[in-house]
Scaffold this active site. Sequence first.
Site, PDB file in Angstrom:
ATOM      1  N   CYS A 180      49.455 -16.751  87.406  1.00  0.00           N
ATOM      2  CA  CYS A 180      49.141 -16.114  88.692  1.00  0.00           C
ATOM      3  C   CYS A 180      50.133 -15.024  89.068  1.00  0.00           C
ATOM      4  O   CYS A 180      49.863 -14.227  89.955  1.00  0.00           O
ATOM      5  CB  CYS A 180      49.083 -17.166  89.793  1.00  0.00           C
ATOM      6  N   HIS A 320      51.850 -14.080  98.538  1.00  0.00           N
ATOM      7  CA  HIS A 320      51.055 -14.712  97.481  1.00  0.00           C
ATOM      8  C   HIS A 320      49.971 -15.543  98.166  1.00  0.00           C
ATOM      9  O   HIS A 320      48.819 -15.490  97.780  1.00  0.00           O
ATOM     10  CB  HIS A 320      51.953 -15.563  96.597  1.00  0.00           C
ATOM     11  N   GLU A 331      56.363 -20.800 100.385  1.00  0.00           N
ATOM     12  CA  GLU A 331      56.514 -19.349 100.535  1.00  0.00           C
ATOM     13  C   GLU A 331      57.048 -19.006 101.918  1.00  0.00           C
ATOM     14  O   GLU A 331      57.871 -18.089 102.067  1.00  0.00           O
ATOM     15  CB  GLU A 331      55.181 -18.639 100.276  1.00  0.00           C
ATOM     16  N   LYS A 352      44.216 -12.997  99.976  1.00  0.00           N
ATOM     17  CA  LYS A 352      43.389 -13.996  99.285  1.00  0.00           C
ATOM     18  C   LYS A 352      42.458 -14.730 100.249  1.00  0.00           C
ATOM     19  O   LYS A 352      41.513 -15.384  99.816  1.00  0.00           O
ATOM     20  CB  LYS A 352      44.280 -15.017  98.563  1.00  0.00           C
ATOM     21  N   HIS A 357      41.505 -16.047  94.845  1.00  0.00           N
ATOM     22  CA  HIS A 357      42.660 -15.844  93.968  1.00  0.00           C
ATOM     23  C   HIS A 357      42.155 -15.286  92.632  1.00  0.00           C
ATOM     24  O   HIS A 357      41.489 -15.990  91.877  1.00  0.00           O
ATOM     25  CB  HIS A 357      43.372 -17.185  93.775  1.00  0.00           C
ATOM     26  N   PHE A 416      51.905 -20.411  87.844  1.00  0.00           N
ATOM     27  CA  PHE A 416      51.993 -21.624  87.024  1.00  0.00           C
ATOM     28  C   PHE A 416      53.228 -21.527  86.124  1.00  0.00           C
ATOM     29  O   PHE A 416      53.472 -20.500  85.499  1.00  0.00           O
ATOM     30  CB  PHE A 416      50.722 -21.691  86.177  1.00  0.00           C
TER      31      PHE A 416
END
Lengths: 430, 360
Positions: A180, A320, A331, A352, A357, A416
């Site tokens: 990601c 993100h 975050e 997003k 995503h 990830f």
Amino acid sequence: MSRQKVVVTGLGVVVPHGDDIDAVYQRIIRGENECGRITKFDPEGFLCQIGSEVKYEVEAPDMVGPYTVHNDALRYVVGAADRAVKYANLDAATGDEQDRRAIVLSTGVGPANIDFLGPIALRLHGEDSDPYTSDMASFYAQAPDEPEAQGLDEFHLDTAAPACAVLIGAAHVNNTASACASGSHAVADAAAMIARGEVDVALAGGVCTPVTRVLVPGFAMLQALSTRNDDPEHASRPFDAGRDGFVMGEGAAVLILESEEHAKARGATILAELAGWGYSCDAYRLTDPQPEGVGMALCMTRAIESAGLKPEDVDHVNAHGTSTPYNDRAETLAIKKALGDHAYKTPVSSNKSMFGHLIHAAGALEGCLSVKTILEGVIPPTANYEEADPLCDLDYVPNTGRPAKVDVILKNSFGFGGMNVSVVYRRYEG
Amino acid sequence: MGRRFIVGAGCVTWAGLGIEALEQALRGEAPPFAVESPGSGPSIDVGRVGPIKDPASAATYRRWGQVDTYSRYGYVAARLALEQSGLTLEEREAYGVFLGTSYGCMEENQRFDRYTIKEGVLKGASPLVFKGTVDNAPAGWIAVAFKLRGPNATFVSGDGAGAESMWSGLRQIEAMRAPGLLCGGVERFVDLHLVLRERDPDWQGATLSEGSGVVLVEDEAAMRARDVTPLAELVGVVRHRGSITEGLQAVGVRLGLRLEDVGLVSLATPTLERLAEERAELEQSAKEGGHGAALEGIEFVADKVTLGEFHGAWGGVAVCAALTRREPGGWNGRKYALVHVRGEGDESFYVALGEPVKPE
């Protein structure tokens, strides 16, 4: 070695909201949503049945040089690259000039995952009676004389970067796959090549077509996806107390980066400066972020320092913001660590919330929207923000785009494996 | 600009774990390749590694049991490189992991696809299986297990991916984003290729091999502070489009090396016949250029012939192989070795290794 200033001169997207970046941005600042029930396969019975799909016919060349644009993912990324090149009014290089150009693409798993690997696996395991054997037979029947080249390209999209290289005449081809985070990783790596003076022009971005029968249930098993199947438009809700995971999205996004010197010399319109970037790794768990956001904060701090800025210079954080309980909480903590008290004065929003995503393409798409935010002066909202989470206590620009003069944007991408990348986009001051 | 050194190396191949096993294989002392067939097609040699039960690696991480086979290849290679480097847990904090792969997690994807198709994902598949289907799983597991919090990336640029990890890793060190990185490649793809080879009777490549090769590259200052002895200097990685002859010339120009100082050239060539052709082309070109004597004394090797085709892992494995060929004083009495790795299109990577003189 002096560092070259890196600027953005072109943007191109093929995403659920459309294939014109200016129109896409307008839809985003209005908070329009493209998440819905999956149509690319029958999701009945799956834990997650929603996605954000490209549902229109994408115009893209059928051939680029020797490369056939033979599947959706290639069509998306070649289409996005083609639009970015036109946006930048950039001609393909020839001769020695090609050595001064590069491609850095983040390419995810291709569309043939289920149609290609699964049947072969069944064959290897001697299960020829399976219904999918017929798919394997049809694949073989359609395969050209060089099955390795064609068949395996389907998996990793190995031809995506070389095909894009043809569009700008680039000699150097790079592919990243940092999950990601890799869209922003591609942008940062491309910028680094320009900053070091190794190339003058780079096409950077990503593509992903993860709305498949394999990846959707796979991510759902990791409890990463929203299961708000009866209300897909409200499923992606970053930083909201009711968030339960992200929505898988597909598409491609590309930026044209140049050295300032090169852009000026050819009379290009400079859209923004790509001022800094930072990397870090949580080294915590493979699928979960470090809960205190230590690695994320380190990454943001490195990016801000790399841009020669201070935390209080940041006008907006393009988060993100996946809409998973873990990410958004970590975050938020990380932004507070990196920006200190300034975090509470800084609008933070997650694109997003409207298109889900896009995994390998996410960082590049959100980078394109960050550039547009600087140019147009409206911060995109975080859609579907209804109930505040006490653990997410920043200004998330809820539901409505906000007019503001934005000079510096910090764009976060986390992935990830604990990979973190942050990129700083800044208003270009000639 | 500072210098960078290789301070640890590890690899996983069909010949065994570690560069000692690789060295044995290069001497022809390893067990023969396995002979396998996917079914109706002709049997071919393969360098399969398969599941790894490595107690030494298991002892380093309590979740070792969750690490998929593809990731274990990279993990074990990284462990060996880290152990050889002598880096302590505290020192590792800022170090990064850059790995390359071409086909990556093919076999894990096959397993997951099979679950999905045959058994129904909701009842048949394990989340642990899915983790292994992600390309950057090895880099992630390595970072998590060994607490490496520096830059972390996975490159999927075809056969050049392992070399690209070194090319990119060097730049991270130059930009002072990390004092050192684990760089190399990891690959697991034999099953899939077995099927494809059956349909490709004209294929004349090397034996299919899988595994990993990883080196720890460290900045001179960091290495000096730890007072360790390097295995080699990583002089640089050059990317070049065009013929090998032109590539070697470009290496000389860009890195300031003289061919007269190069003792070993490892070519990414799958057959001895092709090696002979490439060498003849080089000699002819050098002769025409008036520097034919420069090639005398250079040993040209094609380690793929002995070790097999590792695709994206080749960059790491080939550098490990070149390290095993070093003798006191360098390579064939000369200071440098060049490792050629084919990239995408007509681009090649040239990894330049230097005699491992400990800095003063």
